[in-house]
Design a protein around this motif. Structure first.
Motif, short mmCIF file in Angstrom:
data_model
loop_
_atom_site.label_atom_id
_atom_site.label_comp_id
_atom_site.label_asym_id
_atom_site.label_seq_id
_atom_site.Cartn_x
_atom_site.Cartn_y
_atom_site.Cartn_z
N TRP A 101 68.39 32.81 -18.82
CA TRP A 101 68.97 33.39 -17.62
C TRP A 101 69.83 32.29 -17.02
CZ3 TRP A 101 63.61 34.87 -15.28
CH2 TRP A 101 63.14 36.03 -15.88
N LEU A 102 71.09 32.55 -16.77
CA LEU A 102 71.95 31.59 -16.08
C LEU A 102 71.89 31.91 -14.60
CD1 LEU A 102 75.05 31.49 -18.45
CD2 LEU A 102 72.90 30.23 -18.59
N LEU A 103 71.55 30.91 -13.81
CA LEU A 103 71.30 31.13 -12.39
C LEU A 103 72.34 30.50 -11.48
CD1 LEU A 103 67.48 30.44 -12.56
CD2 LEU A 103 68.60 32.65 -12.55
N THR A 104 72.78 29.29 -11.80
CA THR A 104 73.75 28.59 -10.96
C THR A 104 74.92 28.15 -11.83
OG1 THR A 104 71.95 27.79 -9.55
CG2 THR A 104 74.09 26.73 -9.28
N LEU A 105 76.12 28.52 -11.42
CA LEU A 105 77.34 28.26 -12.18
C LEU A 105 78.36 27.54 -11.32
CD1 LEU A 105 77.59 31.86 -13.65
CD2 LEU A 105 76.59 29.86 -14.74
N LYS A 106 79.30 26.85 -11.98
CA LYS A 106 80.37 26.15 -11.27
C LYS A 106 81.70 26.45 -11.96
CE LYS A 106 82.04 21.74 -9.61
NZ LYS A 106 83.40 22.10 -9.90
N PRO A 107 82.44 27.43 -11.44
CA PRO A 107 83.76 27.72 -12.03
C PRO A 107 84.71 26.54 -11.86
CG PRO A 107 83.02 29.52 -10.62
CD PRO A 107 82.10 28.35 -10.38
N GLU A 108 85.64 26.42 -12.77
CA GLU A 108 86.63 25.35 -12.75
C GLU A 108 87.34 25.30 -11.39
OE1 GLU A 108 90.12 23.80 -15.77
OE2 GLU A 108 89.47 25.87 -15.88
N GLY A 109 87.31 24.13 -10.76
CA GLY A 109 87.99 23.92 -9.48
C GLY A 109 87.29 24.50 -8.27
N LYS A 110 86.05 24.97 -8.43
CA LYS A 110 85.31 25.56 -7.31
C LYS A 110 83.95 24.90 -7.16
CE LYS A 110 87.63 29.94 -7.62
NZ LYS A 110 87.53 31.38 -7.63
N LYS A 111 83.29 25.23 -6.06
CA LYS A 111 81.95 24.70 -5.82
C LYS A 111 80.91 25.47 -6.62
CE LYS A 111 82.91 23.14 -1.15
NZ LYS A 111 82.49 23.16 0.25
N ALA A 112 79.75 24.84 -6.78
CA ALA A 112 78.64 25.50 -7.46
C ALA A 112 78.23 26.74 -6.68
CB ALA A 112 77.46 24.54 -7.56
N MET A 113 77.82 27.78 -7.42
CA MET A 113 77.43 29.02 -6.76
C MET A 113 76.34 29.74 -7.54
SD MET A 113 80.82 31.32 -7.66
CE MET A 113 81.95 30.11 -7.00
N LEU A 167 74.81 25.00 -14.26
CA LEU A 167 74.01 24.03 -13.52
C LEU A 167 72.52 24.32 -13.53
CD1 LEU A 167 76.35 23.51 -10.46
CD2 LEU A 167 76.22 22.18 -12.56
N LYS A 168 72.15 25.59 -13.69
CA LYS A 168 70.72 25.92 -13.71
C LYS A 168 70.51 27.13 -14.60
CE LYS A 168 66.70 26.82 -10.85
NZ LYS A 168 66.21 27.11 -9.50
N ALA A 169 69.51 27.01 -15.47
CA ALA A 169 69.15 28.10 -16.38
C ALA A 169 67.64 28.09 -16.58
CB ALA A 169 69.87 27.93 -17.72
N GLU A 170 67.10 29.26 -16.85
CA GLU A 170 65.67 29.40 -17.13
C GLU A 170 65.49 30.20 -18.41
OE1 GLU A 170 63.29 27.87 -15.57
OE2 GLU A 170 64.58 27.07 -14.00
#
Length: 108
Positions: free
Chosen positions: A73-85, A37-40
């Motif tokens: 840099w990966l900053l915000t991720l969303k695992p399958e079936g879970k909320k963004a973190m 969801l977010k990378a720099e």
């Protein structure tokens, strides 16, 4: 939409920014879908690796991933079936390690 790191870092980052929030760009990680969801942009220095490979992990801040040209840099991720973190929360539950690879999934 599936995401590939087989482009320049700026192009990959721009693709993520262009898709989010309407579409979650996805990669395969340990056989499961993972949204980015977010990378720099990150400085690679002389780092070598294949596209999608985890080069470095700072457990408090980010995960550094190699693109064909450059790094992110990966900053915000969303695992399958879970909320963004935040990456830190993802790392607490998954223990990603340098050398693992985020794979691109081919669209059917």
């Amino acid at each position: 939409k599936y995401l590939s790191f087989d482009s320049g870092a700026e192009a990959v980052r721009n693709r993520i920014r262009g898709l989010v929030p309407k579409v979650t760009p996805l990669v395969l990680y340990r056989g499961h879908l993972l949204g980015i969801l977010k990378a720099e942009l990150a400085d690679c220095g002389a780092a070598e690796g294949r596209p999608g490979e985890i080069l470095e992990i700072d457990k408090e801040k980010w995960i550094k991933v190699k693109c064909r040209e450059g790094c992110l840099w990966l900053l915000t991720l969303k695992p399958e079936g879970k909320k963004a973190m935040h990456f830190r929360d993802f790392q607490n539950g998954n223990k990603a390690v340098a050398g693992e690879v985020f794979e691109a999934k081919k669209e059917s």
